[in-house]
Design a protein around this motif. Structure first.
Motif, short mmCIF file in Angstrom:
data_model
loop_
_atom_site.label_atom_id
_atom_site.label_comp_id
_atom_site.label_asym_id
_atom_site.label_seq_id
_atom_site.Cartn_x
_atom_site.Cartn_y
_atom_site.Cartn_z
N CYS A 126 0.85 -1.21 0.00
CA CYS A 126 0.00 0.00 0.00
C CYS A 126 0.88 1.26 0.00
O CYS A 126 0.59 2.24 -0.70
N ALA A 157 2.60 1.59 -3.36
CA ALA A 157 1.64 2.02 -4.38
C ALA A 157 1.39 3.53 -4.25
O ALA A 157 1.24 4.24 -5.25
N THR A 192 2.20 6.12 -7.27
CA THR A 192 1.11 6.84 -7.95
C THR A 192 0.96 8.29 -7.51
O THR A 192 0.50 9.13 -8.27
N VAL A 237 6.86 -2.10 -6.27
CA VAL A 237 5.44 -2.49 -6.19
C VAL A 237 5.27 -3.92 -6.72
O VAL A 237 4.61 -4.77 -6.10
N LEU A 291 3.95 -7.17 -4.72
CA LEU A 291 2.77 -7.89 -5.22
C LEU A 291 3.08 -9.37 -5.38
O LEU A 291 2.26 -10.23 -5.04
N GLN A 317 -3.77 -9.90 -8.93
CA GLN A 317 -2.40 -9.53 -8.57
C GLN A 317 -1.38 -9.88 -9.65
O GLN A 317 -0.47 -9.10 -9.93
N VAL A 377 -1.55 -7.33 -12.56
CA VAL A 377 -0.95 -6.03 -12.21
C VAL A 377 0.56 -6.16 -12.15
O VAL A 377 1.31 -5.35 -12.72
N CYS A 378 1.02 -7.22 -11.49
CA CYS A 378 2.46 -7.43 -11.34
C CYS A 378 3.13 -7.56 -12.72
O CYS A 378 4.14 -6.89 -13.00
N LEU A 417 3.28 -4.19 -14.58
CA LEU A 417 4.29 -3.28 -14.04
C LEU A 417 5.70 -3.72 -14.45
O LEU A 417 6.54 -2.90 -14.80
N LEU A 477 -4.38 -0.17 -7.93
CA LEU A 477 -3.21 0.36 -7.22
C LEU A 477 -3.59 1.61 -6.44
O LEU A 477 -3.14 1.83 -5.31
N ARG A 478 -4.47 2.44 -7.05
CA ARG A 478 -4.92 3.65 -6.34
C ARG A 478 -5.71 3.26 -5.09
O ARG A 478 -5.59 3.88 -4.05
N SER A 529 -3.34 2.36 -2.50
CA SER A 529 -2.60 3.54 -2.02
C SER A 529 -3.46 4.38 -1.07
O SER A 529 -2.94 5.09 -0.23
#
Ligand SMILES: C[S@@+](CC[C@H](N)C(=O)[O-])C[C@H]1O[C@@H](n2cnc3c(N)ncnc32)[C@H](O)[C@@H]1O
Length: 348
Positions: free
Chosen positions: A189, A192, A196, A218, A222, A259, A262-263, A266, A332-333, A336
């Motif tokens: 968190c 992230a 961001t 990140v 993750l 996850q 996203v991973c 990125l 991610l937001r 965060s």
């Protein structure tokens, strides 16, 4: 003055241990001063002169004049007692031959008066930026708590200034702390939030090395966050007050996201930007490629893999942008959003 000077710090051993140009300069200056005063130069007088020079080095102020800038050094044993903070509550101003200590805000009784020893807001003093990795766990927690408290003016919701040091540095320390504790969800968190809401304001270019490193951080967190047990969630999403419900809310947010997707995305970004940020030899690039190979070897991810590859080929396409917004940026937001609550619940 002599008695007052006896009480101030000189850190002679530290200067000697550095043994750099500054120490050589001090020895020369000490010899010159003894010569100028007509005093004999021997081991004792030299040590005394060096001690005074070290005390001046540690405790004096550059005396500044509005018109001619630096006009000399200013030393006052009482003023020399004021410690440094990267978010000071006071500053020293020179008015003619006088030094005036001004408060930036009301300073309460028993509150420490602190000034900044450095010149610009984006610089960060070694005491605030010193890595805490060699420090014992309770001391490290105490240090992060102290540094986080000092960041309070930077996280005032009316005028947040998250990108101003030392806030980013303190968050980075906290994220590493949680990662080393095995609390990858909280570390994630915070990372992230940095990726961001902090790094883009510190460095505009997406290939800036710190931004690329932030993305890798990140992705690594993750990769360490096992798919969350959504059953553990308390169902709360707003007004998270207790540590338990905060934990539950983070787990719920993690449980909702894909996850691996996203991973992987990125990591693709890291691989894309790393050569511009540094070089083909950058360790960040190597690490990202290794992690990417592990994720690509996971079974039954053909659809996700196709979407990610399409995004990498054409990041500005309408569908691809939507994919990035909805599947990557939005979760991610959401993670965060818990960063400041986590910091306050663990370090206040
Ligand atoms: C000008 S003196 C300040 C007064 C000093 N603390 C004393 O008791 O004599 C500068 C020295 O204080 C210490 N110091 C000042 N600010 C500090 C901080 N934020 N954290 C740790 N040490 C600090 C360092 O040893 C530094 O060299």
């Amino acid at each position: 003055m002599g008695a007052a000077m006896a009480g101030v710090q000189g850190h002679v051993d530290r200067f000697r241990a550095d043994a750099g140009k500054l120490w050589a300069d001090m020895e020369l200056q000490a010899m010159a001063a003894l010569h100028y005063l007509g005093r004999e130069t021997n081991a004792r007088s030299l040590a005394e002169a060096i001690e005074i020079l070290c005390k001046l080095q540690v405790n004096s102020f550059n005396r500044l004049d509005e018109d001619v800038e630096q006009t000399g050094l200013f030393m006052n044993p009482a003023l020399a007692m004021v410690n440094h903070s990267c978010i000071p509550n006071a500053f020293v101003q020179f008015v003619g031959r006088k030094a005036v200590l001004h408060a930036y805000q009301e300073i309460k009784k028993d509150e420490e008066i602190e000034i900044s020893y450095i010149a610009t807001v984006d610089e960060i003093h070694p005491w605030c930026s010193a890595p805490l990795s060699g420090v014992s766990e309770p001391d490290r927690q105490k240090q992060i708590r102290r540094r986080w408290a000092a960041c309070k003016p930077l996280r005032d919701p009316r005028s947040p200034a998250y990108a101003i040091e030392p806030l980013p540095r303190v968050l980075t320390e906290a994220s590493m702390f949680f990662g080393e504790q095995g609390n990858f969800a909280y570390g994630l968190c915070i990372s992230a939030f940095l990726a961001t809401r902090v790094d883009p304001y510190k460095a505009a270019a997406p290939f800036a090395p710190q931004r690329v490193k932030g993305l890798l951080m990140v992705a690594k967190l993750l990769a360490n966050t096992a798919p969350a047990d959504t059953g553990a969630s308390t169902g709360e999403s707003k007004a998270v007050t207790s540590a338990k419900s905060l934990r539950g809310a983070v787990e719920k947010a993690l449980g909702k996201m894909d996850q691996a997707t996203v991973c992987q995305t990125l990591l693709e970004l890291v691989v894309y930007y790393a050569p511009a940020a540094h070089s083909e030899e950058w360790s960040v690039l190597r690490e990202a490629k290794d992690l990417l190979a592990d994720i690509e070897a996971l079974p039954s991810r053909e659809t996700e893999d196709a979407l990610i590859k399409a995004f990498v080929r054409n990041p500005n396409g309408d569908g691809e942008r939507r994919f990035f917004e909805q599947a990557i940026l939005s979760p991610l937001r959401e993670l965060s959003d818990y960063c400041l609550d986590i910091m306050d619940s663990e370090f206040s």
